[in-house]
Design an enzyme around this catalytic site. Structure first.
Site, mmCIF file in Angstrom:
data_model
loop_
_atom_site.group_PDB
_atom_site.id
_atom_site.type_symbol
_atom_site.label_atom_id
_atom_site.label_comp_id
_atom_site.label_asym_id
_atom_site.label_seq_id
_atom_site.Cartn_x
_atom_site.Cartn_y
_atom_site.Cartn_z
ATOM 1 C CD GLU A 13 -2.640 -1.175 2.599
ATOM 2 O OE1 GLU A 13 -3.865 -1.269 2.622
ATOM 3 O OE2 GLU A 13 -1.953 -1.199 3.622
ATOM 4 C CG ASP A 217 -11.769 -7.447 0.336
ATOM 5 O OD1 ASP A 217 -10.692 -6.866 0.554
ATOM 6 O OD2 ASP A 217 -12.601 -7.666 1.231
#
Ligand code: ADE
Length: 251
Positions: A13, A217
């Protein structure tokens, strides 16, 4: 110059943000690498929170106590549990709750004992500026994300959502658990594993805090085609672009 703390949970990230940080220097404290540098004239301390609430709380405390940061911004990914959220959308947190906090019957469910609070708010002004940078980037997503990733993850007109994020020490990857979370916390838009802990530390120290999470997700049995690839090729680039825009326009 006052410093800004930038946190993400996972290396993937943060990689694009670190790549974009010129002349950075590493200082190791509490087993963590803190990267000090300047970007668009702002002094930054960039660090991996590590995963989970306790690790993130320790990292936030070191940012404040050791490095003296005066505000903290968290960027990363989350599972979408709110209606209408899709992979590639972004959630700007207005507040955080720990979905796994339960000291009942001593305290109401989700209330953090001795705070009299279950929800910890983010800073409105800081969040508004970060949200506006995110809107700018999402309006032109093809400029920041490769065509392959746009196709693979079906990133069509990604949207910015604002509201409650639920944090807990659990990666939610089954439909019955996310259904349970929706019933317990009907307002929650997304689930992740660190934000509520950092929000609580920032309330303790009276430090402005803002958080932006890209939906990777839907917290169910259908993990995205490739979670790491999504973070590397989409979420990390969003974070880099949003932070750059936010810092460039004054932070
Ligand atoms: N971060 C990204 N997706 C997540 C999920 N489904 N549960 C917890 N944290 C997450």
């Amino acid at each position: 110059m006052t410093s800004i703390g930038i946190m993400s949970a996972m290396h993937e990230e943060l990689v694009a943000v670190l790549d974009g940080l010129p002349d950075k220097q590493c200082v190791r404290v509490a087993g963590r690498d803190f990267w000090l540098g300047n970007w668009h004239g702002h002094s930054l301390v960039v660090v991996l929170s590590r995963i989970g609430k306790v690790a993130a709380a320790t990292t936030a405390t070191v940012l404040i106590e050791h490095f003296g940061v005066k505000q903290i911004v968290f960027t990363g990914v989350a599972g979408g549990i709110g209606t209408g959220l899709k992979v590639g959308d972004v959630v700007l947190a207005h507040s955080f709750v720990q979905h796994d906090m339960d000291a009942s019957p001593l305290f109401p469910r989700h209330e953090v004992p001795l705070y009299g609070l279950s929800h910890f708010e983010t800073d409105k002004a800081l969040s508004a500026r970060l949200g506006s940078a995110a809107q700018t980037i999402l309006a032109d997503v093809d400029r920041h994300v490769g065509a392959d990733a746009v196709d693979t993850f079906a990133l069509q007109a990604p949207r910015l959502h604002e509201g409650l994020i639920a944090s807990g020490d659990q990666f939610v990857a089954d439909a019955s658990r996310s259904h349970g979370l929706r019933q317990d916390l009907p307002d929650a838009l997304a689930v992740e594993m660190e934000g509520a802990a950092v929000a609580q530390v920032c309330v303790d120290y009276e430090i402005p805090f803002a958080a932006l999470r890209t939906i990777s997700d839907c917290a169910d049995d259908n993990a995205p085609a490739d979670f790491s690839r999504f973070i590397r090729e989409v979420a990390s680039l969003y974070s880099q672009a949003v932070l750059s825009e936010w810092l460039r326009t004054g932070a």
